[in-house]
Design a protein around this motif. Structure first.
Motif, PDB file in Angstrom:
ATOM      1  N   MET A   1       0.854  -1.198   0.000  1.00 45.70           N
ATOM      2  CA  MET A   1       0.000   0.000   0.000  1.00 45.70           C
ATOM      3  C   MET A   1       0.889   1.248   0.000  1.00 45.70           C
ATOM      4  O   MET A   1       1.677   1.451   0.920  1.00 45.70           O
ATOM      5  CB  MET A   1      -0.910   0.001   1.221  1.00 45.70           C
ATOM      6  CG  MET A   1      -1.797   1.223   1.341  1.00 45.70           C
ATOM      7  SD  MET A   1      -3.249   1.152   0.295  1.00 45.70           S
ATOM      8  CE  MET A   1      -4.226  -0.072   1.174  1.00 45.70           C
ATOM      9  N   PRO A   2       0.805   2.090  -1.026  1.00 46.26           N
ATOM     10  CA  PRO A   2       1.596   3.323  -1.030  1.00 46.26           C
ATOM     11  C   PRO A   2       1.252   4.219   0.152  1.00 46.26           C
ATOM     12  O   PRO A   2       0.128   4.206   0.651  1.00 46.26           O
ATOM     13  CB  PRO A   2       1.195   3.984  -2.359  1.00 46.26           C
ATOM     14  CG  PRO A   2       0.703   2.870  -3.209  1.00 46.26           C
ATOM     15  CD  PRO A   2       0.049   1.916  -2.276  1.00 46.26           C
ATOM     16  N   LYS A 203       8.034   2.447 -15.831  1.00 45.87           N
ATOM     17  CA  LYS A 203       7.329   2.011 -14.618  1.00 45.87           C
ATOM     18  C   LYS A 203       8.104   0.984 -13.798  1.00 45.87           C
ATOM     19  O   LYS A 203       7.957   0.928 -12.571  1.00 45.87           O
ATOM     20  CB  LYS A 203       5.944   1.477 -14.963  1.00 45.87           C
ATOM     21  CG  LYS A 203       5.923   0.280 -15.909  1.00 45.87           C
ATOM     22  CD  LYS A 203       4.482  -0.055 -16.273  1.00 45.87           C
ATOM     23  CE  LYS A 203       4.402  -1.204 -17.260  1.00 45.87           C
ATOM     24  NZ  LYS A 203       2.993  -1.494 -17.639  1.00 45.87           N
ATOM     25  N   ASP A 250      -6.737   7.008 -12.300  1.00 48.58           N
ATOM     26  CA  ASP A 250      -7.097   5.593 -12.352  1.00 48.58           C
ATOM     27  C   ASP A 250      -6.136   4.836 -13.268  1.00 48.58           C
ATOM     28  O   ASP A 250      -5.651   3.746 -12.920  1.00 48.58           O
ATOM     29  CB  ASP A 250      -8.535   5.421 -12.836  1.00 48.58           C
ATOM     30  CG  ASP A 250      -9.554   5.742 -11.758  1.00 48.58           C
ATOM     31  OD1 ASP A 250      -9.368   5.271 -10.615  1.00 48.58           O
ATOM     32  OD2 ASP A 250     -10.531   6.456 -12.044  1.00 48.58           O
ATOM     33  N   PHE A 253      -2.542   4.785 -11.560  1.00 49.66           N
ATOM     34  CA  PHE A 253      -2.446   3.847 -10.439  1.00 49.66           C
ATOM     35  C   PHE A 253      -2.572   2.400 -10.904  1.00 49.66           C
ATOM     36  O   PHE A 253      -1.985   1.499 -10.302  1.00 49.66           O
ATOM     37  CB  PHE A 253      -3.483   4.190  -9.383  1.00 49.66           C
ATOM     38  CG  PHE A 253      -3.114   5.381  -8.524  1.00 49.66           C
ATOM     39  CD1 PHE A 253      -1.888   6.029  -8.663  1.00 49.66           C
ATOM     40  CD2 PHE A 253      -3.997   5.867  -7.576  1.00 49.66           C
ATOM     41  CE1 PHE A 253      -1.547   7.118  -7.885  1.00 49.66           C
ATOM     42  CE2 PHE A 253      -3.662   6.958  -6.769  1.00 49.66           C
ATOM     43  CZ  PHE A 253      -2.428   7.581  -6.932  1.00 49.66           C
ATOM     44  N   SER A 254      -3.335   2.156 -11.957  1.00 44.43           N
ATOM     45  CA  SER A 254      -3.418   0.799 -12.501  1.00 44.43           C
ATOM     46  C   SER A 254      -2.058   0.331 -13.008  1.00 44.43           C
ATOM     47  O   SER A 254      -1.650  -0.823 -12.780  1.00 44.43           O
ATOM     48  CB  SER A 254      -4.453   0.738 -13.630  1.00 44.43           C
ATOM     49  OG  SER A 254      -5.763   0.911 -13.133  1.00 44.43           O
ATOM     50  N   LYS A 257       0.222  -0.182  -9.841  1.00 45.37           N
ATOM     51  CA  LYS A 257      -0.170  -1.385  -9.111  1.00 45.37           C
ATOM     52  C   LYS A 257       0.284  -2.630  -9.866  1.00 45.37           C
ATOM     53  O   LYS A 257       0.713  -3.628  -9.259  1.00 45.37           O
ATOM     54  CB  LYS A 257      -1.687  -1.398  -8.928  1.00 45.37           C
ATOM     55  CG  LYS A 257      -2.254  -2.674  -8.298  1.00 45.37           C
ATOM     56  CD  LYS A 257      -1.778  -2.847  -6.866  1.00 45.37           C
ATOM     57  CE  LYS A 257      -2.648  -3.854  -6.090  1.00 45.37           C
ATOM     58  NZ  LYS A 257      -2.796  -5.154  -6.746  1.00 45.37           N
ATOM     59  N   GLY A 260       3.733  -3.662  -9.008  1.00 44.50           N
ATOM     60  CA  GLY A 260       4.017  -3.854  -7.591  1.00 44.50           C
ATOM     61  C   GLY A 260       4.493  -2.624  -6.851  1.00 44.50           C
ATOM     62  O   GLY A 260       5.094  -2.729  -5.775  1.00 44.50           O
ATOM     63  N   ASP A 262       4.729   0.181  -4.311  1.00 47.22           N
ATOM     64  CA  ASP A 262       4.156   0.421  -2.983  1.00 47.22           C
ATOM     65  C   ASP A 262       4.939   1.511  -2.248  1.00 47.22           C
ATOM     66  O   ASP A 262       5.027   1.511  -1.029  1.00 47.22           O
ATOM     67  CB  ASP A 262       4.131  -0.865  -2.154  1.00 47.22           C
ATOM     68  CG  ASP A 262       5.523  -1.448  -1.918  1.00 47.22           C
ATOM     69  OD1 ASP A 262       6.504  -0.890  -2.452  1.00 47.22           O
ATOM     70  OD2 ASP A 262       5.640  -2.451  -1.188  1.00 47.22           O
ATOM     71  N   ILE A 288      -6.086   5.311  -3.801  1.00 47.71           N
ATOM     72  CA  ILE A 288      -5.164   4.281  -3.335  1.00 47.71           C
ATOM     73  C   ILE A 288      -5.932   3.081  -2.797  1.00 47.71           C
ATOM     74  O   ILE A 288      -5.604   1.923  -3.076  1.00 47.71           O
ATOM     75  CB  ILE A 288      -4.208   4.870  -2.277  1.00 47.71           C
ATOM     76  CG1 ILE A 288      -3.198   5.818  -2.924  1.00 47.71           C
ATOM     77  CG2 ILE A 288      -3.465   3.755  -1.534  1.00 47.71           C
ATOM     78  CD1 ILE A 288      -2.365   6.610  -1.937  1.00 47.71           C
ATOM     79  N   HIS A 291      -7.377   0.987  -5.655  1.00 50.65           N
ATOM     80  CA  HIS A 291      -6.446   0.229  -6.496  1.00 50.65           C
ATOM     81  C   HIS A 291      -5.587  -0.758  -5.709  1.00 50.65           C
ATOM     82  O   HIS A 291      -5.183  -1.786  -6.258  1.00 50.65           O
ATOM     83  CB  HIS A 291      -5.560   1.200  -7.271  1.00 50.65           C
ATOM     84  CG  HIS A 291      -6.281   1.903  -8.376  1.00 50.65           C
ATOM     85  ND1 HIS A 291      -6.378   1.396  -9.655  1.00 50.65           N
ATOM     86  CD2 HIS A 291      -6.991   3.061  -8.395  1.00 50.65           C
ATOM     87  CE1 HIS A 291      -7.098   2.228 -10.414  1.00 50.65           C
ATOM     88  NE2 HIS A 291      -7.471   3.243  -9.657  1.00 50.65           N
ATOM     89  N   TRP A 292      -5.297  -0.458  -4.467  1.00 51.22           N
ATOM     90  CA  TRP A 292      -4.421  -1.345  -3.673  1.00 51.22           C
ATOM     91  C   TRP A 292      -5.200  -2.101  -2.598  1.00 51.22           C
ATOM     92  O   TRP A 292      -4.642  -2.958  -1.935  1.00 51.22           O
ATOM     93  CB  TRP A 292      -3.283  -0.546  -3.048  1.00 51.22           C
ATOM     94  CG  TRP A 292      -2.128  -0.325  -3.968  1.00 51.22           C
ATOM     95  CD1 TRP A 292      -1.033  -1.128  -4.136  1.00 51.22           C
ATOM     96  CD2 TRP A 292      -1.948   0.784  -4.854  1.00 51.22           C
ATOM     97  NE1 TRP A 292      -0.175  -0.582  -5.071  1.00 51.22           N
ATOM     98  CE2 TRP A 292      -0.720   0.588  -5.529  1.00 51.22           C
ATOM     99  CE3 TRP A 292      -2.694   1.918  -5.152  1.00 51.22           C
ATOM    100  CZ2 TRP A 292      -0.220   1.492  -6.477  1.00 51.22           C
ATOM    101  CZ3 TRP A 292      -2.220   2.822  -6.098  1.00 51.22           C
ATOM    102  CH2 TRP A 292      -0.987   2.604  -6.753  1.00 51.22           C
TER     103      TRP A 292
END
Length: 294
Positions: A1-2, A203, A250, A253-254, A257, A260, A262, A288, A291-292
């Motif tokens: 979780m960020p 990324k 969205d 963050f997709s 995520k 991985g 975080d 967050i 998405h997480w």
């Protein structure tokens, strides 16, 4: 979780030039937000030494927060080698200060886009300087993060590696577990390019993120591209409330995520007041969680 941090984008002159705001005042503002940490900047007038950084760390921790990220602006693309070596020394001191603050991430940049510096020379200068700093950072448990940047508040010229192809070329030349990317989607818009295209290219290297949003006050993206080589901030592109601008959080963050991510997300907002910054915190917390997972 960020985790979420906040950066005092709206109060940079007060903290770095006029002294109208003290570091304690900024920390108290940050403590009023639902964030996990505060990002500091090397130009804060109250950060004069490592001893001052240790005191600031204690003050932040008294509020139950941390200083995960230290924002610095080394200028590694100057044509004079002696100047570049001086900037390496400065970055090493900032790394020491980041460690004293308890931070795990310290920003680097390429440098200013001086008209007389050619593309290949600028990339080589920046890569050499960053690589010279990495062992110093590694010894202190600090990771250097290079931001796809637009322009430091106090620079004359925009970022040398502002354009996506130059940025990706520079990042591709440096391989170390103590080096990664601080992704800023809004800065890609300032370059007249697609934030998601850049994210897809880097990324796997992203370890931290700056969150902000922008909107065009007038004109089009094509108008913005025609202004990309002008000195100073493009007046038609304004800071806006996160979630109400041009960035698709969205989609962003997709992508993060999916690889991985975080790490820390630092909010650059609040130019229209503390209430705006608070709303941006709420927006990012919600995204967050979506998405997480809560």
């Amino acid at each position: 979780m960020p985790k979420l941090a906040a950066f005092p984008k709206a109060w940079m002159d007060d903290l770095c030039v006029t002294g109208k705001m003290t570091l304690r005042q900024w920390v108290m503002i940050g403590a009023s937000l639902e964030v996990d940490g505060l990002e500091f900047y090397s130009g804060f007038l109250d950060l004069t030494s490592t001893a001052a950084a240790l005191e600031a760390r204690r003050m932040v921790e008294d509020f139950g927060l941390t200083v995960p990220m230290f924002c610095c602006s080394p200028d590694f693309t100057h044509p004079d080698r002696a100047f570049r070596l001086g900037q390496v020394d400065a970055e090493k001191k900032w790394i020491d200060m980041a460690a004293a603050l308890g931070g795990k991430f310290c920003r680097v940049l390429s440098g200013q886009r001086r008209p007389e510096v050619k593309r290949e020379d600028g990339i080589r200068y920046a890569a050499e300087c960053i690589q010279a700093c990495i062992p110093h950072a590694a010894e202190r448990g600090v990771t250097l993060v290079i931001e796809n940047h637009y322009k430091d508040n106090f620079w004359v010229h925009p970022e040398f590696a502002q354009k996506m192809d130059v940025f990706c070329d520079l990042v591709g030349r440096i391989h170390s577990p103590h080096f990664g990317v601080n992704y800023d989607p809004s800065n890609t818009i300032l370059a007249g390019e697609d934030p998601l295209e850049l994210l897809r290219r880097v990324k796997q290297r992203v370890v931290t993120m700056h969150a902000s949003d922008r909107y065009l006050s007038e004109g089009t993206i094509e108008d913005l591209r025609r202004e990309e080589d002008s000195i100073g901030y493009a007046k038609r592109l304004r800071h806006g409330e996160i979630g109400n601008g041009m960035n698709n959080y969205d989609a962003i963050f997709s992508e993060l995520k999916g690889v991985g991510f975080d790490g820390w997300i630092s909010i650059e907002d609040g130019v229209d007041g503390i209430e705006q910054l608070q709303r941006s915190v709420v927006f990012l917390r919600k995204k967050i969680a979506q998405h997480w997972g809560a």
